[in-house]
Design an enzyme around this catalytic site. Structure first.
Site, PDB file in Angstrom:
ATOM      1  CE  LYS A  71      11.218   8.604 -36.847  1.00 51.57           C
ATOM      2  NZ  LYS A  71      10.786   9.353 -38.037  1.00 51.57           N
ATOM      3  CG  ASN A  92      14.154   6.244 -40.583  1.00 55.53           C
ATOM      4  OD1 ASN A  92      15.294   5.985 -40.971  1.00 55.53           O
ATOM      5  ND2 ASN A  92      13.144   6.416 -41.411  1.00 55.53           N
ATOM      6  CG  ASP A 107      12.034   9.767 -41.654  1.00 55.45           C
ATOM      7  OD1 ASP A 107      11.364   8.783 -42.034  1.00 55.45           O
ATOM      8  OD2 ASP A 107      12.244  10.022 -40.452  1.00 55.45           O
ATOM      9  N   GLY A 135       9.094  20.287 -36.268  1.00 60.59           N
ATOM     10  CA  GLY A 135       9.365  19.069 -35.496  1.00 60.59           C
ATOM     11  C   GLY A 135      10.367  18.179 -36.225  1.00 60.59           C
TER      12      GLY A 135
HETATM   13  P1  ATR Z   1       7.049  15.383 -35.726  1.00 62.45           P
HETATM   14  O1  ATR Z   1       8.284  15.068 -34.947  1.00 62.45           O
HETATM   15  O2  ATR Z   1       6.331  14.175 -36.252  1.00 62.45           O
HETATM   16  O3  ATR Z   1       7.301  16.395 -36.788  1.00 62.45           O
HETATM   17  P2  ATR Z   1       6.088  17.177 -33.650  1.00 62.45           P
HETATM   18  O4  ATR Z   1       7.472  17.392 -33.198  1.00 62.45           O
HETATM   19  O5  ATR Z   1       5.031  16.876 -32.646  1.00 62.45           O
HETATM   20  O6  ATR Z   1       5.987  15.984 -34.691  1.00 62.45           O
HETATM   21  O7  ATR Z   1       5.654  18.418 -34.551  1.00 62.45           O
HETATM   22  C1  ATR Z   1       4.351  18.759 -34.796  1.00 62.45           C
HETATM   23  C2  ATR Z   1       4.320  20.094 -35.547  1.00 62.45           C
HETATM   24  O8  ATR Z   1       2.943  20.472 -35.704  1.00 62.45           O
HETATM   25  C3  ATR Z   1       5.003  21.222 -34.797  1.00 62.45           C
HETATM   26  O9  ATR Z   1       5.611  22.098 -35.723  1.00 62.45           O
HETATM   27  C4  ATR Z   1       3.826  21.904 -34.084  1.00 62.45           C
HETATM   28  O10 ATR Z   1       4.050  23.254 -33.764  1.00 62.45           O
HETATM   29  P3  ATR Z   1       4.779  23.647 -32.358  1.00 62.45           P
HETATM   30  O11 ATR Z   1       6.245  23.440 -32.570  1.00 62.45           O
HETATM   31  O12 ATR Z   1       4.403  25.051 -32.134  1.00 62.45           O
HETATM   32  O13 ATR Z   1       4.204  22.705 -31.315  1.00 62.45           O
HETATM   33  C5  ATR Z   1       2.770  21.790 -35.158  1.00 62.45           C
HETATM   34  N1  ATR Z   1       1.407  21.951 -34.607  1.00 62.45           N
HETATM   35  C6  ATR Z   1       0.706  21.062 -33.876  1.00 62.45           C
HETATM   36  N2  ATR Z   1      -0.498  21.563 -33.539  1.00 62.45           N
HETATM   37  C7  ATR Z   1      -0.561  22.812 -34.089  1.00 62.45           C
HETATM   38  C8  ATR Z   1      -1.541  23.868 -34.097  1.00 62.45           C
HETATM   39  N3  ATR Z   1      -2.727  23.719 -33.467  1.00 62.45           N
HETATM   40  N4  ATR Z   1      -1.246  25.016 -34.759  1.00 62.45           N
HETATM   41  C9  ATR Z   1      -0.062  25.180 -35.402  1.00 62.45           C
HETATM   42  N5  ATR Z   1       0.905  24.219 -35.427  1.00 62.45           N
HETATM   43  C10 ATR Z   1       0.667  23.065 -34.771  1.00 62.45           C
END
Ligand code: ATR
Length: 284
Positions: A71, A92, A107, A135
């Site tokens: 994106k 997107n 989105d 994210g």
């Molecule tokens: P997207 O772009 O689709 O939102 P992403 O950037 O991979 O996907 O974001 C995933 C989110 O899930 C993030 O906020 C991530 O937290 P971090 O920024 O600390 O990585 C969160 N996340 C993933 N696994 C997690 C876990 N085990 N506990 C808490 N948060 C988690």
């Protein structure tokens, strides 16, 4: 699927792209509205994404949806973008217009419409709000909340710097919160949105007690595999209005379909069931 050499061609780019439900959504609508068109998956490696997007006019492709991780690359490739794409620095939905690339980000619209389906004037009833995650999905949802007039938003994330960066980039009354304080942040909140991957099939569970939420709160989970997450089940047990992640996926697809093929397509139960059936097969 029934199309000829005169078919309008659109699709989705992602890496990987094979799990995308977008072909199922758009091809359902193409059949429903009897349009000579086709919507196909394009696996586009991130390192070749700019090249791929710039080639769309030459290939005569009308438009493209873009999913993770392309994106931001798509944003860079555009000739023109709408204000939401500019705000998020992410595109997107691409439409080819007079040989030029026009990028939008639908989105936030998808999220707004999914909530609107459940509660028409939800924006006025959603402050303070709590967003779990920081994210790309969290960014578009925070922008959507701000556009609806939700003034007070806490961003709770495991990596606190990422929450702080989101707050700085989007501005307004945004407060970063450390992950361990997520239940405290729920005190009297009117809206909780999970944008993390927690609770998704194959991922760890999301552990959160909803007791502190305002009794009239709404809870939204953008995870749609499973369709009812533990978070939504907890909300249901408390009599709190829940919104699953499928609505956002379906509604974000509408502006692209309209721009490429003509009709503003309907999100109804038949479409929901059509996509849900595929989600259930994927689990087996
Ligand atoms: P997207 O772009 O689709 O939102 P992403 O950037 O991979 O996907 O974001 C995933 C989110 O899930 C993030 O906020 C991530 O937290 P971090 O920024 O600390 O990585 C969160 N996340 C993933 N696994 C997690 C876990 N085990 N506990 C808490 N948060 C988690």
């Amino acid at each position: 699927m029934n199309f000829t050499g005169a078919a309008i061609v659109a699709g989705i780019s992602g890496w990987p792209v094979k799990h995308s439900r977008s072909p199922r959504i758009h091809n359902f609508w193409l059949k429903k509205y009897k349009i000579n068109g086709v919507y196909v998956p394009f696996p586009v490696e991130p390192s070749r994404a700019l090249e791929a997007f710039r080639a769309l006019p030459a290939l005569g492709i009308t438009g493209l949806n873009v999913t993770v991780p392309n994106k931001e690359k798509a944003y860079q490739a555009m000739d023109e973008v709408d204000p939401m794409a500019k705000r998020l620095k992410a595109v997107n939905t691409i439409t080819v217009r007079n040989g030029l690339l026009y990028g939008t980000n639908t989105d936030a619209f998808g999220f707004q419409e999914a909530l609107r389906e459940k509660l028409p004037k939800w924006g006025a009833k959603a402050s303070p709000a709590v967003v779990l995650g920081a994210g790309g999905a969290a960014r578009s949802i925070v922008a959507a909340l701000q556009e609806e007039g939700v003034s007070d938003i806490s961003i709770v994330n495991r990596t606190t710097q990422r929450a702080a960066a989101l707050c700085k980039d989007l501005g307004g009354r945004l407060t970063p919160v450390v992950w361990n304080n997520r239940e405290k942040a729920l005190q009297d909140a009117k809206l909780l949105v999970n944008t993390t991957t927690l609770g998704m099939n194959g991922q760890p569970a999301l552990s959160i007690d909803l007791a502190a939420l305002h009794p009239d709160a709404m809870v939204c989970d953008i995870v749609y595999t499973p369709i009812e997450t533990l978070l939504l089940a907890q909300a249901r047990e408390r009599g709190i209005l829940g919104v699953d992640g499928l609505g956002m996926l379906l509604h974000q697809a509408r502006p692209g379909f309209k721009a490429w093929f003509g009709p503003d397509p309907e999100v109804d139960e038949t479409l929901r069931d059509h996509v849900l059936a595929d989600l259930l097969i994927a689990r087996e």
